[in-house]
Structure formats: C-alpha cells, structure tokens
Design an enzyme around this catalytic site. Structure first.
Site, PDB file in Angstrom:
ATOM      1  N   HIS A  82      41.310  38.233  49.684  1.00  9.65           N
ATOM      2  CA  HIS A  82      41.056  37.211  48.670  1.00  9.65           C
ATOM      3  C   HIS A  82      42.192  36.209  48.687  1.00  9.65           C
ATOM      4  O   HIS A  82      43.356  36.587  48.778  1.00  9.65           O
ATOM      5  CB  HIS A  82      40.980  37.871  47.283  1.00  9.65           C
ATOM      6  CG  HIS A  82      40.754  36.896  46.179  1.00  9.65           C
ATOM      7  ND1 HIS A  82      39.504  36.429  45.849  1.00  9.65           N
ATOM      8  CD2 HIS A  82      41.614  36.285  45.334  1.00  9.65           C
ATOM      9  CE1 HIS A  82      39.598  35.570  44.851  1.00  9.65           C
ATOM     10  NE2 HIS A  82      40.876  35.465  44.519  1.00  9.65           N
ATOM     11  N   ASP A 161      34.263  38.208  33.278  1.00 10.06           N
ATOM     12  CA  ASP A 161      35.120  37.188  33.905  1.00 10.06           C
ATOM     13  C   ASP A 161      34.426  35.834  33.879  1.00 10.06           C
ATOM     14  O   ASP A 161      35.064  34.808  33.633  1.00 10.06           O
ATOM     15  CB  ASP A 161      35.472  37.570  35.342  1.00 10.06           C
ATOM     16  CG  ASP A 161      36.385  36.516  35.969  1.00 10.06           C
ATOM     17  OD1 ASP A 161      37.512  36.349  35.467  1.00 10.06           O
ATOM     18  OD2 ASP A 161      35.966  35.834  36.914  1.00 10.06           O
ATOM     19  N   ARG A 168      38.457  29.787  29.487  1.00 10.57           N
ATOM     20  CA  ARG A 168      39.856  29.476  29.854  1.00 10.57           C
ATOM     21  C   ARG A 168      39.965  28.073  30.438  1.00 10.57           C
ATOM     22  O   ARG A 168      40.923  27.348  30.153  1.00 10.57           O
ATOM     23  CB  ARG A 168      40.369  30.501  30.892  1.00 10.57           C
ATOM     24  CG  ARG A 168      40.681  31.855  30.279  1.00 10.57           C
ATOM     25  CD  ARG A 168      40.932  32.887  31.373  1.00 10.57           C
ATOM     26  NE  ARG A 168      42.038  32.530  32.238  1.00 10.57           N
ATOM     27  CZ  ARG A 168      42.165  32.941  33.496  1.00 10.57           C
ATOM     28  NH1 ARG A 168      41.250  33.726  34.043  1.00 10.57           N
ATOM     29  NH2 ARG A 168      43.211  32.588  34.205  1.00 10.57           N
ATOM     30  N   SER A 183      41.550  38.682  36.247  1.00  5.93           N
ATOM     31  CA  SER A 183      40.339  37.995  36.702  1.00  5.93           C
ATOM     32  C   SER A 183      40.093  38.287  38.188  1.00  5.93           C
ATOM     33  O   SER A 183      38.993  38.672  38.595  1.00  5.93           O
ATOM     34  CB  SER A 183      40.515  36.485  36.457  1.00  5.93           C
ATOM     35  OG  SER A 183      39.610  35.731  37.185  1.00  5.93           O
ATOM     36  N   LYS A 187      37.215  41.390  39.862  1.00  6.06           N
ATOM     37  CA  LYS A 187      36.150  41.041  40.808  1.00  6.06           C
ATOM     38  C   LYS A 187      36.322  41.792  42.127  1.00  6.06           C
ATOM     39  O   LYS A 187      35.362  42.269  42.720  1.00  6.06           O
ATOM     40  CB  LYS A 187      36.144  39.522  41.042  1.00  6.06           C
ATOM     41  CG  LYS A 187      35.588  38.772  39.829  1.00  6.06           C
ATOM     42  CD  LYS A 187      35.654  37.275  39.993  1.00  6.06           C
ATOM     43  CE  LYS A 187      37.061  36.766  39.897  1.00  6.06           C
ATOM     44  NZ  LYS A 187      37.230  35.351  39.673  1.00  6.06           N
TER      45      LYS A 187
HETATM   46  N1  URA Z   1      41.019  32.810  40.641  1.00  7.19           N
HETATM   47  C1  URA Z   1      40.313  33.650  39.860  1.00  7.19           C
HETATM   48  O1  URA Z   1      39.377  34.304  40.323  1.00  7.19           O
HETATM   49  N2  URA Z   1      40.673  33.786  38.574  1.00  7.19           N
HETATM   50  C2  URA Z   1      41.698  33.096  38.014  1.00  7.19           C
HETATM   51  O2  URA Z   1      41.967  33.276  36.852  1.00  7.19           O
HETATM   52  C3  URA Z   1      42.412  32.202  38.846  1.00  7.19           C
HETATM   53  C4  URA Z   1      42.059  32.086  40.169  1.00  7.19           C
END
Ligand code: URA
Length: 431
Positions: A82, A161, A168, A183, A187
C-alpha cells in the site's frame, strides 16, 4: 454510554477504552451518532491524539464494521502493498506481477486518485475492458488461478472508514497520524493479507511532509500490525519530485511495461527492487536483500514478470494487446516546455507536477470528475539530468487544447545547478 462523555474525555486528553471506541464506531456507522458529534470527537483526536492501544482498538472496531476476507483456506502467504499516495506512483502495477511471478500470491484492493495524486485503479482502467469490480467469487477465482488480482475497494469492507473518511475530508481531520494509521490498516487487514509492505511517501507531494512524521506513522502501523498478528514492513520513500518520468494514466501504464522489460527509469526501478526485496524477505522467500534483488532481476530479464503482467490484465478482462500498439497512447494535443537554462536539473515540487497533470485532465479535483486517459506529463528531463539550453524539459499531453500558462507553474518549481546533488529514493526502512 453517551457519546458526549467520550468527546469530553478525549477533549480532556484522557485515554479512551476499547468499549468506548467500539461504541463510537458501531453507533456512528448505524446512524445513531450524528455527524456533528462524530466531527467533534475526530477533532479532539486530531488535537490530542490516540496512543498505540487506542489506535489498535479503533482499527479493530473499523475492521469489525463490515465483512472481512479470509484466505486461510489457500494455506499460503498473501502479500499486499500500500502506498500513502504520490505523483507518478505506478509501483503496484509493476511490483505485484513481479512478486506473483516469484511465487507470492497478491490480492490487492486499490483506490482512485483524488487531487494531485493518481490512483492505481484509474491507471488500470485506461486499458479497455479491465474490470476493477469483480464479484467476491470472481476475485477469489482470479487470485486462486492467477496468483494475483487488483480490484477496487469492496463496499462491504470497512464501511466505517468510508463514512469517517468522507467526514474527515470536510472537517479538517485528515491530518492526524492515528486516524491515518487506523484508516489504512483497517482496509489492509480486512482484505486478509498476512504480509504487507507500507510505502509511506514523504515530501511536499505527500501527506507526510517530513521524515519525523513519516517515521511516526510507519512505526504506529507496524505496532498495530503486530497487535493484530500480521507481518508489516514500512519503507519511507521520496516524494519531493515525481516518481519515474511519466505522470498520468496510459502514459504510466507504458512506463510500467517498460520497467517490466527492464527499461524503466532509474529512480522508479530502484523503488521496485527495494520494495520487492523487502516483501520477499518479509515472506521468507529470500535470505538476504541481495538475494531477493537477484531474484527480481532474473524474473525481469527472463521475461516472466511481463508474462505475468499480461496474464493478470487478461484475467480481469483487459485488452492487453492494445497497449502494445503504436497508436494506443495518442493524445490530440501536445506541448513541449523548452529550457532557457543549462545545468543539472532539480525539481522542487512533486505536488505542482501532480496538479498540472490533474489540470490537463489526468486526475480529478472532485470525486465526480471524469478522467482523460490520454492526459499527462512526460519528464524528458528529471532531477539530476544535465540540461542544455533549448532542450525539451517536459512534454504536456491532453485531449483538449493545452493552457500554455501551465508551463510557468512547472518552470517556477525547478532550478539548475552546476553540480549534481544527492537524491535518496528510499529514505529509510522500518520492520
Ligand atoms: N489514505 C487512507 O487510506 N486513509 C487516510 O486517512 C489517509 C490516506
């Protein structure tokens, strides 16, 4: 339990319990807690932070807000990678087939680009037919039969999320290290991978503007992974300038293919070898970084990495043959930016290049915007290249007429020097 007491507790810098965090997530997702109270709590968290335990509770509560994928029946390592998002970041498109060709299984969910950062899904969708929305069954079939897949975020995974990120975004609470960590990790962990590389981009083109912040985020994500029994490694990489020479969608696919053939730009190739080696070590597929890099070198040189790329794109219905045709990338408009100076080039802003690419049509300023797959920028010269007067510095591409003022936006963010300078691509690794 009352949400107002939880807000007050965090506003008074007290530690929240697992039960309080579970209560917040459960009741915000099911609509019992309104946006204004959730926003107040998120702002209290942004200002007063969460410690490691609280961040793990939050991550877990977010994972439990939806479905999770279980790959344990495959009895193998499921690798994932990621990136926190950057400009010219096509790493997944090259790294995943390399790892898969080397025997790892990669099951990856990716995101779209927003603002100055490009998204892997948009780049893949520039290939006609490529299907990012496989059903759960199709996703499993592709992963089982081809040892890799890259799809879009499944709506049923981590709904907390989705709802919290949207809030946010409009309440000034994105820039909180524990909120970013939970966050990302919720995931990644819900997707069921057990071996994860997190590429934390650092610099003006990234969320983390300096090394200290990036390390804090990286270490926090490693600790969450440990608490939740997953192997995590972090690489903090340079995002002061774009990665590679191509920025856009089709143009980045072409650069990815060249890299899989062994002809990639130096900076991008360095990141691929470094990230690949880290994941191979994490998955116990190599005994040293040197050995891992040798494996990567071989799989590129013997053509198997590119073969795997072709197989993967076809397995998700992409018309892979089209990208090898001369006229596949065929923008109607092109504008070359010529240098009035000479010397070693230094690009001082990844973000400006991302913004110009977006204005050319390669990205979105709002979620609803559509993408021009032909649009983008090619860096004929990049940092540390020697430039002569009248050389082409950068080429802008678009399907619509190009605003020549965009040249100045880029020219304002570069400088020339009479000596080359040191650029570090991988700033540090954490494991
Ligand atoms: N990427 C994400 O998936 N979440 C965040 O809060 C910031 C970057």
């Amino acid at each position: 339990m009352r949400i107002i007491d939880i807000i007050n507790k965090k506003a008074n810098k007290e530690q929240l319990t697992k039960e309080e965090i579970d209560f917040f997530i459960e009741n915000y997702v099911n609509g019992n807690i309104p946006d204004y109270q959730a926003s107040a709590l998120l702002m209290a968290i942004r200002l007063n932070s969460l410690n490691e335990d609280e961040t793990s509770y939050l991550t877990n509560a977010m994972i439990n807000s939806g479905d999770t994928i279980d790959w344990s029946y495959l009895n193998t390592t499921i690798a994932d990678k990621h990136s926190t998002g950057g400009v010219g970041d096509k790493v997944s498109i090259v790294l995943c087939p390399i790892l898969s060709a080397l025997g790892l299984t990669v099951a990856k969910m990716s995101g779209r680009g927003l603002g100055h950062t490009g998204g892997t899904l948009d780049k893949l969708e520039s290939i006609s037919g490529y299907n990012i929305s496989l059903s759960d069954k199709e996703f499993k079939n592709v992963v089982e039969n081809h040892k890799m897949a890259i799809v879009g975020q499944n709506e049923k995974l981590v709904p907390a999320d989705k709802k919290i990120y949207a809030l946010r975004d409009v309440t000034g609470t994105v820039e909180s290290i524990p909120l970013i960590a939970s966050s990302i990790m919720s995931k990644k962990l819900a997707t069921g991978s057990n071996c994860i590389l997190l590429d934390v981009k650092c610099g003006n083109g990234a969320f983390m503007k300096n090394l200290e912040q990036a390390k804090k985020l990286g270490n926090l994500m490693i600790q969450i992974g440990k608490k939740l029994n997953r192997k995590i490694a972090v690489e903090i990489t340079n995002m002061e300038k774009p990665l590679g020479r191509a920025i856009g969608n089709k143009i980045e696919i072409l650069e990815a293919v060249e890299t899989l053939k062994g002809n990639g730009p130096k900076d991008f190739t360095e990141i691929i070898y470094s990230s690949g080696a880290t994941l191979l070590l994490l998955a116990n597929k190599a005994n040293s970084e040197e050995e891992a890099k040798k494996q990567i070198d071989e799989i590129i040189k013997n053509g198997k990495a590119l073969e795997k790329f072709n197989e993967w794109i076809k397995s998700q219905n992409g018309l892979v043959e089209e990208i090898y045709k001369e006229d596949w990338f065929n923008p109607k408009y092109k504008h070359e930016i010529i240098s009035n100076n000479e010397g070693y080039l230094k690009i001082n802003s990844a973000i400006e290049f991302g913004l110009v690419a977006m204005k050319l049509g390669a990205g979105r300023s709002k979620k609803e915007d559509s993408i021009d797959f032909e649009a983008g920028i090619y860096l004929n010269k990049t940092s540390n290249d020697y430039v002569n007067k009248n050389d082409v510095l950068f080429t802008l591409y678009s399907s619509k007429p190009i605003d020549k003022n965009l040249s100045n936006d880029l020219l304002n963010k570069i400088e020339f020097s009479n000596k080359p300078f040191e650029i570090k691509e991988v700033l540090t690794k954490l494991m």
